[in-house]
Scaffold this motif. Structure first.
Motif, PDB file in Angstrom:
ATOM      1  N   MET A  32     -34.385 -15.357  28.508  1.00  0.00           N
ATOM      2  CA  MET A  32     -34.244 -14.142  27.717  1.00  0.00           C
ATOM      3  C   MET A  32     -34.871 -12.915  28.381  1.00  0.00           C
ATOM      4  O   MET A  32     -34.290 -11.820  28.326  1.00  0.00           O
ATOM      5  CB  MET A  32     -34.833 -14.358  26.325  1.00  0.00           C
ATOM      6  N   THR A  33     -36.045 -13.062  28.977  1.00  0.00           N
ATOM      7  CA  THR A  33     -36.660 -11.900  29.637  1.00  0.00           C
ATOM      8  C   THR A  33     -35.846 -11.454  30.845  1.00  0.00           C
ATOM      9  O   THR A  33     -35.799 -10.263  31.168  1.00  0.00           O
ATOM     10  CB  THR A  33     -38.102 -12.209  30.068  1.00  0.00           C
ATOM     11  N   ARG A  34     -35.203 -12.409  31.490  1.00  0.00           N
ATOM     12  CA  ARG A  34     -34.362 -12.066  32.640  1.00  0.00           C
ATOM     13  C   ARG A  34     -33.192 -11.178  32.235  1.00  0.00           C
ATOM     14  O   ARG A  34     -32.634 -10.446  33.053  1.00  0.00           O
ATOM     15  CB  ARG A  34     -33.857 -13.351  33.301  1.00  0.00           C
ATOM     16  N   HIS A  35     -32.841 -11.234  30.967  1.00  0.00           N
ATOM     17  CA  HIS A  35     -31.700 -10.454  30.479  1.00  0.00           C
ATOM     18  C   HIS A  35     -32.135  -9.320  29.542  1.00  0.00           C
ATOM     19  O   HIS A  35     -31.358  -8.854  28.705  1.00  0.00           O
ATOM     20  CB  HIS A  35     -30.707 -11.372  29.780  1.00  0.00           C
ATOM     21  N   GLY A  36     -33.388  -8.880  29.684  1.00  0.00           N
ATOM     22  CA  GLY A  36     -33.820  -7.663  29.006  1.00  0.00           C
ATOM     23  C   GLY A  36     -34.355  -7.825  27.601  1.00  0.00           C
ATOM     24  O   GLY A  36     -34.489  -6.836  26.872  1.00  0.00           O
ATOM     25  N   TYR A  37     -34.698  -9.048  27.198  1.00  0.00           N
ATOM     26  CA  TYR A  37     -35.245  -9.260  25.856  1.00  0.00           C
ATOM     27  C   TYR A  37     -36.769  -9.289  25.872  1.00  0.00           C
ATOM     28  O   TYR A  37     -37.384  -9.818  26.793  1.00  0.00           O
ATOM     29  CB  TYR A  37     -34.734 -10.584  25.264  1.00  0.00           C
ATOM     30  N   ILE A  38     -37.366  -8.726  24.814  1.00  0.00           N
ATOM     31  CA  ILE A  38     -38.808  -8.744  24.598  1.00  0.00           C
ATOM     32  C   ILE A  38     -39.116  -9.787  23.526  1.00  0.00           C
ATOM     33  O   ILE A  38     -38.379  -9.918  22.541  1.00  0.00           O
ATOM     34  CB  ILE A  38     -39.308  -7.365  24.140  1.00  0.00           C
ATOM     35  N   PHE A  39     -40.209 -10.542  23.698  1.00  0.00           N
ATOM     36  CA  PHE A  39     -40.575 -11.596  22.760  1.00  0.00           C
ATOM     37  C   PHE A  39     -41.621 -11.130  21.754  1.00  0.00           C
ATOM     38  O   PHE A  39     -42.598 -10.460  22.118  1.00  0.00           O
ATOM     39  CB  PHE A  39     -41.136 -12.811  23.513  1.00  0.00           C
ATOM     40  N   HIS A  64     -46.539 -27.440  20.271  1.00  0.00           N
ATOM     41  CA  HIS A  64     -45.509 -28.258  19.647  1.00  0.00           C
ATOM     42  C   HIS A  64     -45.360 -28.014  18.161  1.00  0.00           C
ATOM     43  O   HIS A  64     -44.454 -28.567  17.529  1.00  0.00           O
ATOM     44  CB  HIS A  64     -45.803 -29.744  19.896  1.00  0.00           C
ATOM     45  N   ILE A  65     -46.240 -27.213  17.584  1.00  0.00           N
ATOM     46  CA  ILE A  65     -46.113 -26.874  16.164  1.00  0.00           C
ATOM     47  C   ILE A  65     -45.008 -25.826  16.019  1.00  0.00           C
ATOM     48  O   ILE A  65     -44.959 -24.860  16.781  1.00  0.00           O
ATOM     49  CB  ILE A  65     -47.441 -26.313  15.621  1.00  0.00           C
ATOM     50  N   ASN A  66     -44.130 -26.025  15.047  1.00  0.00           N
ATOM     51  CA  ASN A  66     -43.019 -25.096  14.866  1.00  0.00           C
ATOM     52  C   ASN A  66     -43.520 -23.667  14.669  1.00  0.00           C
ATOM     53  O   ASN A  66     -44.355 -23.405  13.801  1.00  0.00           O
ATOM     54  CB  ASN A  66     -42.172 -25.502  13.664  1.00  0.00           C
ATOM     55  N   SER A  67     -43.012 -22.760  15.486  1.00  0.00           N
ATOM     56  CA  SER A  67     -43.374 -21.341  15.414  1.00  0.00           C
ATOM     57  C   SER A  67     -42.107 -20.510  15.464  1.00  0.00           C
ATOM     58  O   SER A  67     -41.128 -20.889  16.123  1.00  0.00           O
ATOM     59  CB  SER A  67     -44.295 -20.956  16.579  1.00  0.00           C
ATOM     60  N   THR A  68     -42.121 -19.385  14.771  1.00  0.00           N
ATOM     61  CA  THR A  68     -40.959 -18.496  14.729  1.00  0.00           C
ATOM     62  C   THR A  68     -41.111 -17.378  15.749  1.00  0.00           C
ATOM     63  O   THR A  68     -42.153 -16.726  15.827  1.00  0.00           O
ATOM     64  CB  THR A  68     -40.797 -17.891  13.322  1.00  0.00           C
ATOM     65  N   TYR A  69     -40.053 -17.174  16.522  1.00  0.00           N
ATOM     66  CA  TYR A  69     -40.038 -16.139  17.562  1.00  0.00           C
ATOM     67  C   TYR A  69     -38.867 -15.192  17.345  1.00  0.00           C
ATOM     68  O   TYR A  69     -37.847 -15.559  16.738  1.00  0.00           O
ATOM     69  CB  TYR A  69     -39.930 -16.769  18.954  1.00  0.00           C
ATOM     70  N   TYR A  70     -39.041 -13.974  17.863  1.00  0.00           N
ATOM     71  CA  TYR A  70     -37.988 -12.968  17.815  1.00  0.00           C
ATOM     72  C   TYR A  70     -37.776 -12.445  19.234  1.00  0.00           C
ATOM     73  O   TYR A  70     -38.732 -12.080  19.909  1.00  0.00           O
ATOM     74  CB  TYR A  70     -38.372 -11.800  16.911  1.00  0.00           C
ATOM     75  N   CYS A  71     -36.519 -12.411  19.649  1.00  0.00           N
ATOM     76  CA  CYS A  71     -36.160 -11.778  20.925  1.00  0.00           C
ATOM     77  C   CYS A  71     -35.455 -10.471  20.605  1.00  0.00           C
ATOM     78  O   CYS A  71     -34.480 -10.452  19.862  1.00  0.00           O
ATOM     79  CB  CYS A  71     -35.240 -12.684  21.737  1.00  0.00           C
ATOM     80  N   VAL A  72     -35.964  -9.373  21.172  1.00  0.00           N
ATOM     81  CA  VAL A  72     -35.428  -8.047  20.872  1.00  0.00           C
ATOM     82  C   VAL A  72     -35.014  -7.391  22.176  1.00  0.00           C
ATOM     83  O   VAL A  72     -35.785  -7.372  23.148  1.00  0.00           O
ATOM     84  CB  VAL A  72     -36.503  -7.182  20.166  1.00  0.00           C
ATOM     85  N   ARG A  73     -33.817  -6.855  22.201  1.00  0.00           N
ATOM     86  CA  ARG A  73     -33.334  -6.145  23.395  1.00  0.00           C
ATOM     87  C   ARG A  73     -34.141  -4.869  23.595  1.00  0.00           C
ATOM     88  O   ARG A  73     -34.313  -4.084  22.668  1.00  0.00           O
ATOM     89  CB  ARG A  73     -31.850  -5.789  23.276  1.00  0.00           C
ATOM     90  N   SER A  74     -34.631  -4.677  24.808  1.00  0.00           N
ATOM     91  CA  SER A  74     -35.495  -3.537  25.092  1.00  0.00           C
ATOM     92  C   SER A  74     -34.719  -2.241  25.300  1.00  0.00           C
ATOM     93  O   SER A  74     -35.283  -1.164  25.217  1.00  0.00           O
ATOM     94  CB  SER A  74     -36.342  -3.828  26.334  1.00  0.00           C
ATOM     95  N   ASP A  75     -33.410  -2.339  25.599  1.00  0.00           N
ATOM     96  CA  ASP A  75     -32.623  -1.120  25.795  1.00  0.00           C
ATOM     97  C   ASP A  75     -32.107  -0.625  24.455  1.00  0.00           C
ATOM     98  O   ASP A  75     -32.138  -1.318  23.450  1.00  0.00           O
ATOM     99  CB  ASP A  75     -31.454  -1.375  26.747  1.00  0.00           C
ATOM    100  N   LYS A  76     -31.642   0.586  24.430  1.00  0.00           N
ATOM    101  CA  LYS A  76     -31.177   1.215  23.188  1.00  0.00           C
ATOM    102  C   LYS A  76     -29.660   1.385  23.239  1.00  0.00           C
ATOM    103  O   LYS A  76     -29.023   1.265  24.272  1.00  0.00           O
ATOM    104  CB  LYS A  76     -31.823   2.601  23.015  1.00  0.00           C
ATOM    105  N   PHE A  77     -29.094   1.705  22.070  1.00  0.00           N
ATOM    106  CA  PHE A  77     -27.662   1.962  22.012  1.00  0.00           C
ATOM    107  C   PHE A  77     -27.350   3.309  22.652  1.00  0.00           C
ATOM    108  O   PHE A  77     -28.140   4.221  22.543  1.00  0.00           O
ATOM    109  CB  PHE A  77     -27.179   1.992  20.546  1.00  0.00           C
TER     110      PHE A  77
END
Length: 260
Positions: free
Chosen positions: A219-226, A247-260
């Protein structure tokens, strides 16, 4: 746990207006918000920050009973031209979704597919019971009693995005198959409107021999921020660290760093 008990108590009380008022009071004091509520709140906030002015769609993949979409709609209901697409292969969940979404005045659609790394007309088994442990696809057959399973149609995320090119946000809850699905669709994702992706990493992902570094590198290779949901807060992850291989279930968000 306490928040869940409070919500059950409220739901048992007569009178919709009183219930709604009491929910607002308790939420204001932090007693009414469950983890699902907070995850939906953070997802919605990220969507609002990124949202364009034209029509949009949000994909709830592994929708189960539709509770996540209902929570997201509490925050995004003022957003115009927004469509929810709920993807859930368990036939027993469909009536629950329809009942849950009666409270949503917006536009929604239900698809009874499973999402996988490759498409198939009927090759994956899915439990017909409503349970987060057996929702959607699962990569560890020993955890499922296959005598109660059904064949479902499987499509890829790329195919789904082709049908809904206006998608801006995705929630993935597919029991450990998240990396396979994201890998298949990454070329389409980077050229699409999608700006926010929510997924879980934990025990089920590790059982499929995927590491957090796999997600990070992809994901970071394609411009996403965690970002990570932690202790009722949204924390940005600046750099990869082996401690993330928890190994404990955790929720993550990937957000595109570029804008529209």
């Amino acid at each position: 746990m306490f928040g869940s008990l409070v919500r059950r108590f409220i739901d048992s009380l007569p009178g919709k207006q009183f219930n709604s008022l009491l929910r607002i009071i308790l939420n204001a004091h932090g007693y009414g918000e469950t983890q699902l509520d907070l995850e939906a709140k953070f997802f919605s906030g990220l969507i609002i920050q990124q949202a364009p002015k034209n029509r949009m769609a949000i994909l709830d993949i592994g929708a189960n009973a539709g509770s996540w979409t209902l929570s997201v709609n509490q925050y995004l209901s003022p957003v115009k031209n927004l469509k929810y697409v709920l993807v859930e292969p368990q036939q027993s969940c469909i009536p629950r979704i329809q009942k849950t979404l009666l409270a949503i005045n917006g536009n929604f659609e239900i698809l009874d597919y499973a999402i996988g790394g490759q498409s198939s007309s009927s090759s994956h088994l899915c439990s017909p019971f409503i349970s987060s442990d057996t929702a959607s696809l699962h990569g560890e057959p020993s955890r499922i009693d296959h005598s109660h399973c059904q064949l479902v149609r499987v499509i890829t995320l790329s195919q789904l995005l082709e049908s809904y090119p206006e998608t801006i946000g995705i929630k993935l809850d597919i029991e450990g198959s998240e990396f396979e699905v994201l890998s298949e669709a990454i070329a389409v994702l980077v050229s699409s409107y999608v700006r926010v992706i929510q997924f879980e990493f934990g025990e089920k992902t590790v059982l499929l021999k995927q590491s957090f570094s796999d997600f990070w590198n992809l994901m970071t290779r394609h411009g996403y921020i965690f970002y990570r949901f932690s202790k009722r807060k949204l924390l940005r992850i600046e750099d990869y660290n082996r401690i993330l291989e928890i190994h404990i279930n955790s929720t993550y968000y990937c957000v595109r760093s570029d804008k529209f």
